[in-house]
Design a protein around this motif. Structure first.
Motif, PDB file in Angstrom:
ATOM      1  N   ALA A   1     -25.212   3.110  13.614  1.00 35.08           N
ATOM      2  CA  ALA A   1     -26.438   3.275  13.509  1.00 35.08           C
ATOM      3  C   ALA A   1     -26.861   2.915  15.037  1.00 35.08           C
ATOM      4  O   ALA A   1     -27.463   1.721  15.370  1.00 35.08           O
ATOM      5  N   ASP A   2     -27.073   3.915  15.809  1.00 37.45           N
ATOM      6  CA  ASP A   2     -27.569   3.659  17.291  1.00 37.45           C
ATOM      7  C   ASP A   2     -28.898   3.417  17.212  1.00 37.45           C
ATOM      8  O   ASP A   2     -29.740   4.272  16.637  1.00 37.45           O
ATOM      9  N   PRO A   3     -29.481   2.255  17.726  1.00 44.03           N
ATOM     10  CA  PRO A   3     -30.929   1.777  17.742  1.00 44.03           C
ATOM     11  C   PRO A   3     -31.658   3.031  18.449  1.00 44.03           C
ATOM     12  O   PRO A   3     -32.942   3.104  18.202  1.00 44.03           O
ATOM     13  N   LYS A   4     -31.121   3.795  19.401  1.00 47.22           N
ATOM     14  CA  LYS A   4     -31.833   4.820  20.124  1.00 47.22           C
ATOM     15  C   LYS A   4     -32.691   5.892  18.991  1.00 47.22           C
ATOM     16  O   LYS A   4     -33.603   6.564  19.175  1.00 47.22           O
ATOM     17  N   LEU A   5     -31.932   5.952  17.916  1.00 47.78           N
ATOM     18  CA  LEU A   5     -32.022   6.984  16.866  1.00 47.78           C
ATOM     19  C   LEU A   5     -33.504   6.555  16.128  1.00 47.78           C
ATOM     20  O   LEU A   5     -34.263   7.297  15.674  1.00 47.78           O
ATOM     21  N   PHE A   6     -33.730   5.192  16.197  1.00 52.18           N
ATOM     22  CA  PHE A   6     -35.010   4.872  15.469  1.00 52.18           C
ATOM     23  C   PHE A   6     -35.866   3.611  15.853  1.00 52.18           C
ATOM     24  O   PHE A   6     -36.993   3.426  15.605  1.00 52.18           O
TER      25      PHE A   6
ATOM     26  N   ALA B   1     -36.719   4.109   9.173  1.00 50.05           N
ATOM     27  CA  ALA B   1     -36.566   3.781  10.749  1.00 50.05           C
ATOM     28  C   ALA B   1     -36.850   2.085  10.969  1.00 50.05           C
ATOM     29  O   ALA B   1     -36.146   1.493  11.741  1.00 50.05           O
ATOM     30  N   ILE B   2     -38.049   1.555  10.255  1.00 48.17           N
ATOM     31  CA  ILE B   2     -38.102   0.393  10.458  1.00 48.17           C
ATOM     32  C   ILE B   2     -36.842  -0.371   9.470  1.00 48.17           C
ATOM     33  O   ILE B   2     -36.662  -1.453  10.211  1.00 48.17           O
ATOM     34  N   ILE B   3     -36.651  -0.147   8.472  1.00 46.96           N
ATOM     35  CA  ILE B   3     -35.498  -0.899   7.709  1.00 46.96           C
ATOM     36  C   ILE B   3     -34.209  -0.831   8.687  1.00 46.96           C
ATOM     37  O   ILE B   3     -33.740  -1.853   9.005  1.00 46.96           O
ATOM     38  N   PHE B   4     -33.872   0.295   9.278  1.00 47.61           N
ATOM     39  CA  PHE B   4     -32.491   0.356   9.892  1.00 47.61           C
ATOM     40  C   PHE B   4     -32.480  -0.364  11.105  1.00 47.61           C
ATOM     41  O   PHE B   4     -31.925  -0.902  11.677  1.00 47.61           O
ATOM     42  N   ASN B   5     -33.914  -0.397  11.774  1.00 46.92           N
ATOM     43  CA  ASN B   5     -33.874  -1.059  13.143  1.00 46.92           C
ATOM     44  C   ASN B   5     -33.947  -2.650  12.877  1.00 46.92           C
ATOM     45  O   ASN B   5     -33.070  -3.350  13.482  1.00 46.92           O
ATOM     46  N   GLU B   6     -34.241  -3.214  11.708  1.00 44.64           N
ATOM     47  CA  GLU B   6     -33.938  -4.591  11.137  1.00 44.64           C
ATOM     48  C   GLU B   6     -32.680  -4.794  11.006  1.00 44.64           C
ATOM     49  O   GLU B   6     -31.922  -5.812  11.401  1.00 44.64           O
ATOM     50  N   TYR B   7     -31.934  -3.993  10.230  1.00 40.81           N
ATOM     51  CA  TYR B   7     -30.544  -4.150   9.751  1.00 40.81           C
ATOM     52  C   TYR B   7     -29.638  -3.968  11.093  1.00 40.81           C
ATOM     53  O   TYR B   7     -28.600  -4.652  11.187  1.00 40.81           O
ATOM     54  N   TYR B   8     -29.911  -3.124  11.860  1.00 38.11           N
ATOM     55  CA  TYR B   8     -29.402  -3.008  13.352  1.00 38.11           C
ATOM     56  C   TYR B   8     -28.963  -4.409  13.850  1.00 38.11           C
ATOM     57  O   TYR B   8     -28.017  -4.650  14.306  1.00 38.11           O
ATOM     58  N   HIS B   9     -30.133  -5.270  14.005  1.00 42.14           N
ATOM     59  CA  HIS B   9     -30.217  -6.434  14.502  1.00 42.14           C
ATOM     60  C   HIS B   9     -29.387  -7.663  13.746  1.00 42.14           C
ATOM     61  O   HIS B   9     -28.677  -8.342  14.384  1.00 42.14           O
ATOM     62  N   THR B  10     -29.655  -7.602  12.536  1.00 39.86           N
ATOM     63  CA  THR B  10     -28.898  -8.423  11.673  1.00 39.86           C
ATOM     64  C   THR B  10     -27.446  -8.178  11.736  1.00 39.86           C
ATOM     65  O   THR B  10     -26.660  -9.005  11.671  1.00 39.86           O
ATOM     66  N   PHE B  11     -26.854  -6.815  11.656  1.00 37.61           N
ATOM     67  CA  PHE B  11     -25.429  -6.640  11.699  1.00 37.61           C
ATOM     68  C   PHE B  11     -24.901  -6.910  12.861  1.00 37.61           C
ATOM     69  O   PHE B  11     -23.944  -7.558  12.888  1.00 37.61           O
ATOM     70  N   LYS B  12     -25.623  -6.796  13.868  1.00 41.03           N
ATOM     71  CA  LYS B  12     -25.066  -7.121  15.276  1.00 41.03           C
ATOM     72  C   LYS B  12     -24.792  -8.678  15.399  1.00 41.03           C
ATOM     73  O   LYS B  12     -23.669  -8.978  15.893  1.00 41.03           O
TER      74      LYS B  12
END
Length: 373
Positions: free
Chosen positions: A179-184, A320-331
């Motif tokens: 889930a590369d943040p560059k994508l979203f 894109a909004i949802i995945f961006n938030e999950y990326y930071h939470t998962f990290k």
């Protein structure tokens, strides 16, 4: 000789719930339910689904030993409001004996015929939030708490008894790192600006509760067009709110709202409780609850349980909004693997949503149907 007996008391219901514990004993991929929770699911005084549905439970015996089980279900909302004259069946487990599965299915068919229903379909639960489908691929992958596991011979039994494929479901997984943040990241900023949206994150379950009814309304709206959908009623909303929301990590629930604070999208992710449930082996005490709490806190695997987007915002990049938030939470949490719940093969919109994450289809499951004469 096979005999079929209806469950009419608590002892019988407990035997019904416990049968898979012997059928899958020592199976490294089967995930046992919590016995108390399963009993509550079947309790007409506790599960509000029984306001609009009915179920009867049957056990198959051979030489005085339990060799199979099935729940025969009619969802009257589905029958009367949607005009689907469907006899549902689920919690269908059996030893590898065609006479056993046949006898159980005949019992379900007779109830369908008595109620003038057109066909039977299974395995399914009461509603869309229940488990669904018989596993046909992926037997060497651990199950989840929200899916059924079964032996490979189950598929042969359905087909031997004249059932045909009704729906197919795919289960996919991907690495959290995919889930590369560059994508979203860029899309996230643009979409929020264009539609005047903002994300909501939570750290306390009580802060989520005022939004839960709106979330279920949006769930009903998002999935209404799918062929298998039965809406969640107001009474069920209260039940699910109390039973599940408080046990899901609040930081794993994400909302997107518009400028008027109206809910536009939501997503619920759960930590994987599979290994904890295997250790608990059906019991919360003395140690089961501890294992579940540890998984809630430390699991490196998560399950994407539900995602809903208001129809007019679908295909506009809201994810894109949802995945961006999950990326930071998962990290922050050190999450490594993301697992998706079964998704209808026909639901191309959901597949498009995940395509950038290099998902792997690791399991397939089906429901089967048969006409009732």
């Amino acid at each position: 000789m096979i005999s079929i007996k209806e469950v009419t008391n608590k002892a019988g219901l407990k035997a019904f719930v416990k049968f898979p514990f012997s059928l899958y004993k020592n199976n490294p991929y089967w995930v046992p339910p919590i016995i108390k929770d399963e009993l509550e699911t079947f309790d007409q005084t506790k599960n509000p689904v029984f306001a609009n549905a009915e179920a009867r439970f049957f056990l198959a015996y051979k030489e005085n030993k339990i060799v199979g089980r099935v729940a025969a279900i009619i969802n009257w909302l589905e029958v009367k409001e949607q005009g689907l004259k469907k006899m549902r069946f689920g919690w269908f487990d059996f030893v590898d004996d065609l006479e056993v599965s046949k006898a159980l299915l005949q019992k379900v068919a007779s109830i369908g015929a008595e109620n003038a229903l057109d066909y039977m379909e299974g395995p399914v639960g009461f509603t869309n939030l229940d488990k669904v489908g018989v596993l046909i691929e992926g037997f060497d992958h651990i199950g989840t708490m929200i899916t059924w596991y079964n032996h490979p011979y189950y598929q042969n039994h359905y087909e031997a008894h004249g059932f045909t494929k009704e729906k197919e479901y795919l289960e996919n997984k991907f690495k959290a790192a995919a889930a590369d943040p560059k994508l979203f990241e860029k899309a996230n900023t643009l979409i929020k600006r264009r539609f005047q949206l903002r994300e909501l994150n939570f750290t306390k379950s009580e802060d989520i509760m005022p939004w839960v009814d709106k979330m279920f309304d949006l769930f009903n709206e998002s999935y209404a067009k799918l062929s298998s959908f039965v809406k969640i009623t107001d009474v069920q909303k209260e039940y699910f709110k109390k039973k599940y929301i408080s046990f899901i990590n609040p930081e794993y629930i994400k909302f997107v709202v518009d400028k008027d604070d109206e809910l536009v999208a939501f997503a619920i992710v759960m930590p994987s409780f599979s290994k904890a449930l295997q250790k608990a082996n059906g019991k919360l005490f003395p140690f089961g609850f501890y294992h579940l709490l540890q998984a809630r806190k430390n699991s490196k695997d998560v399950i994407f349980y539900l995602i809903g987007i208001r129809p007019e915002y679908q295909n506009k990049g809201i994810t894109a909004i949802i995945f961006n938030e999950y990326y930071h939470t998962f990290k922050e949490k050190g999450v490594e693997n993301c697992i998706r719940t079964p998704e209808l093969e026909e639901n191309t919109a959901i597949r498009q949503m995940w395509k950038h994450f290099n998902p792997i289809t690791h399991k397939r499951r089906r429901t089967y149907r048969k006409a009732l004469n």
